[in-house]
Design a protein around this motif. Structure first.
Motif, PDB file in Angstrom:
ATOM      1  N   GLY B 405       5.103 -60.481 -21.753  1.00  0.00           N
ATOM      2  CA  GLY B 405       6.262 -61.254 -20.940  1.00  0.00           C
ATOM      3  C   GLY B 405       6.770 -60.753 -20.012  1.00  0.00           C
ATOM      4  O   GLY B 405       7.534 -61.229 -19.060  1.00  0.00           O
ATOM      5  N   SER B 406       7.151 -59.464 -20.115  1.00  0.00           N
ATOM      6  CA  SER B 406       8.091 -58.375 -19.292  1.00  0.00           C
ATOM      7  C   SER B 406       7.383 -57.641 -18.104  1.00  0.00           C
ATOM      8  O   SER B 406       7.697 -57.125 -17.387  1.00  0.00           O
ATOM      9  CB  SER B 406       8.500 -57.195 -20.026  1.00  0.00           C
ATOM     10  OG  SER B 406       7.660 -56.620 -20.634  1.00  0.00           O
ATOM     11  N   ASP B 513      -0.390 -57.316 -30.685  1.00  0.00           N
ATOM     12  CA  ASP B 513      -0.005 -58.227 -31.675  1.00  0.00           C
ATOM     13  C   ASP B 513      -0.975 -59.347 -31.571  1.00  0.00           C
ATOM     14  O   ASP B 513      -1.826 -59.413 -30.992  1.00  0.00           O
ATOM     15  CB  ASP B 513       1.489 -58.539 -31.643  1.00  0.00           C
ATOM     16  CG  ASP B 513       1.864 -58.991 -30.165  1.00  0.00           C
ATOM     17  OD1 ASP B 513       1.069 -59.342 -29.632  1.00  0.00           O
ATOM     18  OD2 ASP B 513       3.416 -58.929 -29.835  1.00  0.00           O
ATOM     19  N   SER B 533       3.093 -53.940 -34.543  1.00  0.00           N
ATOM     20  CA  SER B 533       4.402 -54.517 -34.038  1.00  0.00           C
ATOM     21  C   SER B 533       5.469 -53.390 -34.456  1.00  0.00           C
ATOM     22  O   SER B 533       5.086 -52.271 -35.272  1.00  0.00           O
ATOM     23  CB  SER B 533       4.876 -55.659 -34.999  1.00  0.00           C
ATOM     24  OG  SER B 533       3.891 -56.135 -35.507  1.00  0.00           O
ATOM     25  N   GLY B 534       6.547 -53.158 -33.760  1.00  0.00           N
ATOM     26  CA  GLY B 534       7.624 -52.111 -34.036  1.00  0.00           C
ATOM     27  C   GLY B 534       8.694 -52.614 -35.063  1.00  0.00           C
ATOM     28  O   GLY B 534       8.362 -53.537 -35.656  1.00  0.00           O
ATOM     29  N   GLU B 535       9.532 -51.963 -34.793  1.00  0.00           N
ATOM     30  CA  GLU B 535      10.727 -52.366 -35.665  1.00  0.00           C
ATOM     31  C   GLU B 535      11.335 -53.586 -35.235  1.00  0.00           C
ATOM     32  O   GLU B 535      12.021 -54.285 -35.930  1.00  0.00           O
ATOM     33  CB  GLU B 535      11.916 -51.246 -35.790  1.00  0.00           C
ATOM     34  CG  GLU B 535      11.674 -49.974 -36.351  1.00  0.00           C
ATOM     35  CD  GLU B 535      12.813 -49.197 -36.344  1.00  0.00           C
ATOM     36  OE1 GLU B 535      13.045 -48.389 -35.446  1.00  0.00           O
ATOM     37  OE2 GLU B 535      13.826 -49.280 -37.423  1.00  0.00           O
ATOM     38  N   PHE B 536      11.164 -53.763 -34.093  1.00  0.00           N
ATOM     39  CA  PHE B 536      11.965 -55.170 -33.506  1.00  0.00           C
ATOM     40  C   PHE B 536      10.829 -56.176 -33.028  1.00  0.00           C
ATOM     41  O   PHE B 536       9.661 -55.648 -32.398  1.00  0.00           O
ATOM     42  CB  PHE B 536      12.961 -54.777 -32.543  1.00  0.00           C
ATOM     43  CG  PHE B 536      13.931 -53.789 -33.100  1.00  0.00           C
ATOM     44  CD1 PHE B 536      14.906 -54.425 -33.881  1.00  0.00           C
ATOM     45  CD2 PHE B 536      14.036 -52.516 -33.083  1.00  0.00           C
ATOM     46  CE1 PHE B 536      15.948 -53.618 -34.480  1.00  0.00           C
ATOM     47  CE2 PHE B 536      15.005 -51.614 -33.628  1.00  0.00           C
ATOM     48  CZ  PHE B 536      15.826 -52.336 -34.086  1.00  0.00           C
ATOM     49  N   SER B 537      11.305 -57.435 -32.950  1.00  0.00           N
ATOM     50  CA  SER B 537      10.331 -58.440 -32.210  1.00  0.00           C
ATOM     51  C   SER B 537      10.273 -58.064 -30.828  1.00  0.00           C
ATOM     52  O   SER B 537      11.042 -57.487 -30.241  1.00  0.00           O
ATOM     53  CB  SER B 537      11.152 -59.646 -32.470  1.00  0.00           C
ATOM     54  OG  SER B 537      11.154 -60.260 -33.597  1.00  0.00           O
ATOM     55  N   GLY B 538       8.959 -58.060 -30.314  1.00  0.00           N
ATOM     56  CA  GLY B 538       8.622 -58.042 -29.007  1.00  0.00           C
ATOM     57  C   GLY B 538       8.036 -56.873 -28.664  1.00  0.00           C
ATOM     58  O   GLY B 538       7.665 -56.404 -27.542  1.00  0.00           O
ATOM     59  N   GLN B 539       8.282 -55.769 -29.703  1.00  0.00           N
ATOM     60  CA  GLN B 539       7.674 -54.324 -29.409  1.00  0.00           C
ATOM     61  C   GLN B 539       6.284 -54.452 -29.898  1.00  0.00           C
ATOM     62  O   GLN B 539       5.902 -54.868 -31.024  1.00  0.00           O
ATOM     63  CB  GLN B 539       8.327 -53.515 -30.282  1.00  0.00           C
ATOM     64  CG  GLN B 539       9.876 -53.276 -29.945  1.00  0.00           C
ATOM     65  CD  GLN B 539      10.554 -52.130 -30.751  1.00  0.00           C
ATOM     66  OE1 GLN B 539      10.537 -52.004 -31.993  1.00  0.00           O
ATOM     67  NE2 GLN B 539      11.082 -50.988 -29.967  1.00  0.00           N
ATOM     68  N   THR B 540       5.311 -53.926 -29.015  1.00  0.00           N
ATOM     69  CA  THR B 540       3.856 -53.696 -29.335  1.00  0.00           C
ATOM     70  C   THR B 540       3.122 -52.875 -28.432  1.00  0.00           C
ATOM     71  O   THR B 540       3.891 -52.075 -27.636  1.00  0.00           O
ATOM     72  CB  THR B 540       3.300 -55.516 -29.288  1.00  0.00           C
ATOM     73  OG1 THR B 540       2.002 -55.404 -30.083  1.00  0.00           O
ATOM     74  CG2 THR B 540       3.093 -56.021 -27.721  1.00  0.00           C
TER      75      THR B 540
END
Lengths: 216, 653
Positions: B405-406, B513, B533-540
């Motif tokens: 998305g980014s 993800d 996935s990372g510690e936070f949502s959106g981290q992949t």
């Protein structure tokens, strides 16, 4: 549970903000909330915390969902120092306490965003800004999707803010028009805060409106 | 409209007293007159403390005498913050420190006694505080008042709250004891009048209780009516009203607002009339004394109402309003804006493939739709998929990609990745490589050893993924200065599936993800992807991230092999579907989650009937708060194998 997008707003409320500037900030915050409430995704995910600092650091609103958030009274003392480093340290510990990290059986928050607005220099920055650098390093460890500094008015120290922010924007004036523009921009940035990014990449920022300069 | 913080002024044209001139006029009549005149305020505070309430803001500004020189309860209970600039001098010292504490009964006692001090000595309490800090006697001794009174004030204004009188009730009792203990002076000059005052108060309270409490629309007694006196000369104390309702409302969500969130405190005998509830979709519920309803209009509003004093002619109505935020219903806000078809990398907002991949042993259905958040902004679908078939061998090849998305051109990244990867997986199946793979598959199927197959798969799938990445890099280079490979960031899920004899061989690889599950209804699910996935949502992790394919171990850990006799479906999906349907890593491996998912999906998709693709797109519109990403799903459903017994009997027939 819906994944939260935590947004921290740190406001300088030292004496120099008294009068018109703080009134303009309040109006700006109000329209930021109104604008975010028009974004369905934000309405379901954004959580806001409002922290003010002068000689004291005050968490006016702890992390609260946009849906439940109500704007509190913001008091500005007549005079007194601006303890920026103390405020940033407090943000670091709030974030550390608030954030939900992913576990196999639990979905984590989106990476938090931090917006810092100040109109002057830190009175506790240490010699050559050592203390600012220290707290900047701690902030970088705190998993922020982005940290944006807003240098409000001519006396704000952009050089100081670069020490702890990913990006710095400046407002030439401290009137309602400028703050309105800034907070509108913040709401746009927040609206795009829940997207997939790499493990460390920053959240992309929207283009700056004319009343605001994106310095870095 | 803002309310006046003051009670309505009397109609008579007589001058309104200020505290100073009033108190100074009393002081001229002697200390007893001062004490007597302040006694109503002391009694009000004592009653507050009896109810376990704290005033928190006592200073001379809250003592508003009316034209008869009597204090108004209204002003006292209203807690006016300003404009009395010297109010700070009356704050208890513990409230002034940098670690300001919240007001307590003891701090009220301090403030009240400070008022008494001011009245008695004509000096600001600051003078007493300074002397206290130096450890001196704080209240100057004077022949104008008894020493006991000076000591009482010292006790009430003690710097240490714990050494003070504990409550205003104690203060009242001390004052009265003092009154009785001064022979002559008390009985002659004041005792009678103080007693009269107290009797009058009690009388007034009794009458008020008998008359019924605070009423709203009806004469019902309400929880908020405090039992304040309302004898002649006193005015009814209006309840206080918050500026803003403490919690926001939401359109379409029913709500109950209890009366004590609208008005607090105040005396009995007020009627409340709401003026605009209907326009907000709310109404007053007189049976339960609360506002009920389902808000209809989003935005910043005011709940407006009128306070009407019952049985109090000459006191005008008070108009009040409370700000309230009504959130919109998120579902009502979604827009569907078309994506820009003139864009360089435009692709359709919806895509599906079904019926085209219908083979003797299996069918493959795929669908991809633009997420609500992209529809809302008129942005593009970042997801993509590709399905292919290697006819010579019967390998079914599937790719699913989710553009970041980014990243600005991720829609193109996912498209390239899927197409190139499927093409590369197919192209690899020839010559010696195909022979080696076929032999490794045979060993895995017949002898149960996957080691050989693992070796072949490593280069087969890693090769396809690397080729996809190279193609993206080449695309980025075609726009020098405009784009880098990062702008095309995408995840990639790959699968190759083939029926071999009575077995199925399923090979997958995942970067990023989303999820791949091999589901066998009623018995098991095998997760054939590696969580990224990372510690936070959106981290992949993305195909374009250098780390994703940096080492042999990294590549091998992303590959999965399953050899099974039968299964219900192989499902590849992007996080637009896994986030709402399988929100955690654990749930992706949870059979119960899969059973719910499959029941829901297969009921809508009806895989056995033509037109599955359109129905999948329809199913993907499901609502899930906070999950509005693009959604892509590819499902491989084996055809039910003909039972050997049945086929024999058919053959005989």
């Amino acid at each position: 549970m819906v994944r939260r997008l935590p947004v921290y707003i740190l406001l300088d409320t030292s004496g120099s903000m008294a009068g018109e500037p703080i009134e303009a900030v309040k109006v700006g915050l109000g329209s930021m909330l109104a604008s975010l409430r028009q974004d369905p995704h934000a309405l379901e995910s954004v959580h806001l915390s409002l922290i003010t600092f002068n000689a004291e650091v005050t968490t006016l609103v702890p992390l609260t969902s946009l849906e439940e958030f109500t704007l509190p009274e913001i008091m500005v003392p007549k005079s007194g120092p601006t303890l920026t480093v103390k405020a940033l340290r407090s943000v670091v510990s709030s974030v550390d306490r608030d954030l939900i990290r992913s576990l196999p059986e639990r979905k984590g928050d989106w990476r938090p965003l931090l917006f810092v607005m100040t109109d002057g220099a830190a009175n506790d920055g240490g010699g050559n800004g050592v203390a600012l650098d220290e707290v900047g390093a701690a902030l970088r460890q705190a998993h922020f999707g982005t940290i944006v500094g807003c240098a409000a008015g001519p006396k704000a120290r952009v050089d100081e803010m670069k020490r702890y922010c990913h990006h710095v924007v400046s407002l030439e004036t401290m009137d309602g028009y400028a703050f309105q523009g800034f907070f509108k921009w913040v709401s746009t940035a927040v609206s795009s805060g829940n997207v997939s990014v790499g493990m460390t990449a920053e959240i992309p920022l929207p283009p700056a409106p004319p009343e605001m300069h994106l310095i870095c | 409209m803002m309310d006046s913080p003051l009670n309505p002024k009397p109609a008579s044209p007589a001058p309104v007293w200020g505290f100073e001139e009033w108190i100074d006029s009393l002081a001229r009549e002697g200390w007893m007159r001062v004490v007597e005149s302040l006694l109503p305020a002391l009694e009000w505070l004592a009653e507050m403390h009896d109810r376990n309430e704290v005033h928190g803001g006592i200073h001379p500004g809250v003592l508003m005498p009316d034209t008869d020189g009597q204090l108004q309860a209204a002003a006292f209970t209203q807690r006016i913050a300003g404009p009395y600039l010297a109010a700070r001098a009356y704050l208890a010292p513990e409230l002034l420190s940098s670690r300001a504490e919240t007001p307590t009964k003891q701090s009220d006692v301090y403030s009240m006694t400070a008022v008494l001090y001011r009245a008695l000595t004509g000096q600001s309490p600051v003078a007493a505080q300074r002397r206290q800090e130096r450890g001196e006697v704080s209240v100057p001794r004077s022949p104008d008042y008894p020493e006991q009174l000076a000591r009482l004030i010292e006790l009430g204004m003690h710097l240490d709250p714990n050494c003070r009188l504990a409550t205003a009730r104690a203060l009242v009792e001390q004052v009265e004891a003092l009154r009785r203990s001064i022979p002559g002076v008390g009985s002659a000059a004041g005792s009678g009048s103080v007693e009269t005052c107290r009797e009058n108060l009690r009388d007034a309270i009794q009458r008020q209780r008998a008359a019924g409490g605070f009423s709203v629309g009806s004469n019902q007694e309400s929880a908020i009516g405090d039992q304040k006196q309302r004898k002649e000369g006193f005015r009814p104390v209006p309840p206080s009203t918050p500026k803003r309702l403490a919690s926001n409302l939401t359109v379409g969500r029913s709500v109950q607002i209890e009366l004590d969130r609208i008005v607090q405190g105040g005396s009995t005998g007020w009627e409340l009339e709401f003026l605009n509830l209907g326009s907000l979709g709310l109404e007053w519920d007189p049976e339960n004394n609360r506002i009920v309803g389902t808000p209809t209009v989003a935005g910043e509003h005011y709940v407006q109402f009128r306070l009407h004093p019952v049985d109090c002619s000459g006191v005008p109505d008070l108009e009040r309003q409370i700000a309230v935020t009504i959130n919109p219903d998120p579902d009502s806000l979604w827009r569907v804006l078309p994506s820009d078809q003139s864009d360089r990398f435009w692709k359709p907002d919806l895509d599906s493939d079904s019926g085209q991949y219908c083979f003797t042993e299996a069918e493959i259905h795929a669908a991809s739709r633009r997420g609500r958040s992209h529809e809302h902004e008129g942005l593009f679908r970042d997801d993509d998929f590709e399905v292919g078939r290697h006819d010579a061998t019967g390998w079914n090849l599937i790719a699913v990609g989710d553009g970041a998305g980014s990243a600005s051109y991720s829609r193109r990244g996912s498209q390239i990745a899927c197409r190139v990867a499927v093409e590369a997986l197919g192209r690899w199946l020839s010559g010696d490589r195909l022979n080696l793979l076929t032999e490794a598959v045979r060993i895995a199927v017949e002898m149960g050893s996957e080691k050989e197959l693992r070796g072949q798969v490593y280069s087969w799938f890693a090769g396809a993924a690397l080729e996809a990445r190279k193609a993206i890099a080449a695309e980025a280079e075609a726009f020098p200065g405009e784009a880098s490979i990062r702008d095309f960031a995408t995840t990639l899920l790959l699968a190759a599936v083939r029926q071999v004899g009575s077995k199925w061989v399923v090979i997958t690889m995942s970067i990023g993800d989303g999820g791949i599950g091999l589901y066998r209804a009623g018995s098991e699910v095998r997760v054939l992807c590696t969580p990224d996935s990372g510690e936070f949502s959106g981290q992949t992790v993305f195909l374009t991230s250098p780390a994703a394919l940096s080492t042999g171990e990294a590549i091998a850990s992303r590959q999965h092999i399953a050899v099974v006799s039968d299964f219900t479906a192989l499902v590849l999906m992007t996080d637009g579907i896994t986030d709402p349907k399988f929100p955690t890593e654990s749930s992706l491996a949870d059979l119960t989650c899969w059973e719910g998912f499959w029941l829901d999906l297969s009921a809508v998709a009806r895989f056995e009937e033509p037109g599955v693709g359109g129905r999948l797109l329809e199913w993907m519109r499901f609502r899930s708060p906070g999950n509005h990403d693009d959604r892509t799903l590819v499902v491989l459903v084996p055809k039910v194998p003909v039972q050997p017994a049945a086929s024999e009997s058919e053959a005989i027939q």
